[in-house]
Design an enzyme around this catalytic site. Structure first.
Site, PDB file in Angstrom:
ATOM      1  NE  ARG A  31      -7.540   5.122   8.741  1.00 49.55           N
ATOM      2  CZ  ARG A  31      -8.294   4.142   9.245  1.00 49.55           C
ATOM      3  NH1 ARG A  31      -8.814   4.264  10.457  1.00 49.55           N
ATOM      4  NH2 ARG A  31      -8.511   3.026   8.564  1.00 49.55           N
ATOM      5  CB  SER A  32      -6.771   6.638   2.522  1.00 49.59           C
ATOM      6  OG  SER A  32      -7.901   5.912   2.941  1.00 49.59           O
ATOM      7  CE  LYS A  38       1.530   5.524   7.255  1.00 51.81           C
ATOM      8  NZ  LYS A  38       0.939   4.179   7.078  1.00 51.81           N
ATOM      9  CD  GLU A  65       1.180   1.234   8.738  1.00 49.56           C
ATOM     10  OE1 GLU A  65      -0.055   1.326   8.637  1.00 49.56           O
ATOM     11  OE2 GLU A  65       1.956   2.187   8.496  1.00 49.56           O
ATOM     12  CE  LYS A  84      -4.157   4.223   9.832  1.00 47.33           C
ATOM     13  NZ  LYS A  84      -4.539   3.160   8.865  1.00 47.33           N
ATOM     14  CG  ASP A 116       0.797   0.437   5.344  1.00 48.71           C
ATOM     15  OD1 ASP A 116       0.672  -0.746   5.719  1.00 48.71           O
ATOM     16  OD2 ASP A 116      -0.139   1.267   5.379  1.00 48.71           O
ATOM     17  CD  GLU A 164      -2.413   7.265   2.757  1.00 50.03           C
ATOM     18  OE1 GLU A 164      -1.179   7.056   2.785  1.00 50.03           O
ATOM     19  OE2 GLU A 164      -3.215   6.701   3.519  1.00 50.03           O
ATOM     20  CD  GLN A 179      -3.124   0.624   2.164  1.00 56.20           C
ATOM     21  OE1 GLN A 179      -4.022  -0.128   1.802  1.00 56.20           O
ATOM     22  NE2 GLN A 179      -3.063   1.123   3.381  1.00 56.20           N
ATOM     23  CG  ASP A 207      -3.071   0.569  10.562  1.00 51.05           C
ATOM     24  OD1 ASP A 207      -3.928   0.914  11.395  1.00 51.05           O
ATOM     25  OD2 ASP A 207      -3.161   0.860   9.355  1.00 51.05           O
TER      26      ASP A 207
END
Length: 427
Positions: free
Chosen positions: A366-367, A388, A285, A337, A242, A205, A163, A312
């Site tokens: 978050r995205s 991040k 991650e 998060k 990630d 992102e 990702q 995560d």
């Protein structure tokens, strides 16, 4: 007493054009706080529930009018008159009001919006910047950014199963310089891709989303960009991945469809270890599926002293799950998060638990984001050390970097940047 006299929830849009929740909180003094919550694309199965309307005739079922109504009715009735400076009591009031383990009745997007807006109002009332309100006099460390310059997986429509491919400016002398390092590598990478006729479209992102022949090809593109920008890979800028492995875990195996590979947990761990040997990767991650604790144990035993292994989907910012991971020696870091758990109080508890156990805590976006920059203040206020928040494009990502630049300026000479020291979990 900073009494709450009015709360207003509303539906707004996030960076993907999907509805999300925003909340205004008004105090007796006339002070107001506003906050908006993010939303994820790849989500852990044990995250707190993001309440969506499910009406396919409206925003494809993704409306949040139910969550907004919960703010404007039940939650408002329960917290009006409370002291905004009593964050833990306010958050506990909402948790008890919801009455579920996952905030599935009121919605974590409703409780979080209120929790964040109350904190902003209380900080404003006290005359403190938000990071100082969170951390008192101790909040003075800027985080090392993990910058997602190539997107794949659920964040992009390309051939990459992993990702995120990130650059980490561990050798920068300050946060301001770290941002410069990242921006210059981002532009160098854009030039390299453009010169080769590869798309420079960006993902959710802000990173590029090229279709390349392999994951190693993506890593090599980044290393080339680091060199082209005039930096030394491994010394000034390290790499992070990630994997979001839960997204490509099928029938007990890890299926990299872009490379036509089906791997057992052991073979997948071998591949990651090979990459760590070949490239300056210091953080991985979600290297295994969230439910594959045997795979996580194997990966931790294999790489846990050399690489930051971040949970995560594995931990979902939940102290109960994190404690289980600590007890079993799983991973050595947690991704934080705020919308995975749904209140600031529970978020801070997860950060503190991680630190006490020698795990790092990486504050994360978050995205699906908004212009809200609360996570920047959380990163500094808690001295988390790492953040991040995407690539060096898209204003929803840049908003967090810009807020951190302002905080660094505000701190002046007492501002610190930990660099490689932020990875204190590595031996």
């Amino acid at each position: 007493m900073s009494a709450i006299v009015d709360i207003v929830g509303r539906e707004i849009l996030d960076s993907r054009g999907n509805p999300t929740v925003e909340c205004d909180v008004l105090l007796e003094s006339g002070t107001m706080g506003r906050a908006a919550v993010p939303s994820g694309a790849s989500t852990g199965s044990r995250e707190a529930i993001e309440l969506r309307d499910g009406d396919k005739k409206r925003y494809l079922g993704k409306g949040v009018l139910k969550a907004v109504e919960n703010i404007n009715t039940e939650i408002s009735e329960s917290v009006l008159g409370l002291d905004a400076s009593e964050q833990a009591f306010l958050d506990r009031t909402m948790i008890d009001l919801d009455g579920t383990d996952n905030k599935g009745r009121l919605g974590a997007n409703a409780t979080l919006a209120v929790s964040m807006a109350v904190a902003r109002a209380a900080a404003e009332e006290s005359g403190l910047p938000l990071y100082r309100y969170f951390g008192g006099m101790g909040g003075m460390q800027l985080p090392v950014p993990m910058m997602n310059v190539i997107n794949g997986g659920a964040h992009a429509n390309n051939s990459l199963d992993l990702q995120e491919f990130m650059i980490i400016p561990v050798g920068a002398p300050s946060f301001r310089e770290a941002v410069r390092y990242g921006a210059e590598v981002f532009h160098a990478l854009k030039k390299i891709l453009g010169d080769r006729g590869i798309s420079t479209a960006v993902g959710d992102e802000g990173g590029f989303a090229p279709s390349v022949e392999s994951h190693e090809a993506a890593i090599q593109l980044i290393l080339e960009a680091i060199d082209k920008a005039g930096f030394v890979a491994g010394e000034q800028i390290a790499l992070g991945l990630d994997c979001a492995a839960s997204e490509f875990y099928k029938d007990g195996n890890y299926v990299l469809s872009g490379e036509n590979l089906t791997l057992s947990a052991g073979n997948w761990a071998d591949m990651l270890a090979t990459w760590v040997d070949k490239y300056p990767i210091i953080s991985i991650e979600d290297g295994m599926h969230e439910g594959d604790w045997d795979g996580w144990k194997l990966l931790t035993e294999r790489l846990g002293k050399r690489v930051q292994l971040v949970g995560d989907d594995l931990f979902v910012t939940n102290t109960k799950i994190l404690q289980e991971g600590i007890d079993k020696g799983i991973a050595n870091s947690i991704l934080i998060k705020i919308n995975q758990i749904g209140t600031l109080t529970e978020t801070f508890a997860a950060i503190e638990m991680a630190k006490r156990a020698g795990y790092t805590a990486v504050i994360s976006h978050r995205s699906g984001e908004t212009e809200d920059s609360t996570i920047a203040d959380i990163a500094v206020g808690t001295n988390a050390g790492q953040i991040k928040t995407g690539s060096l494009s898209r204003s929803d990502r840049i908003a967090k970097y810009n807020q951190l630049l302002r905080i660094e300026e505000d701190l002046g000479d007492i501002a610190s940047y930990p660099g490689r020291g932020a990875f204190y979990n590595l031996k």
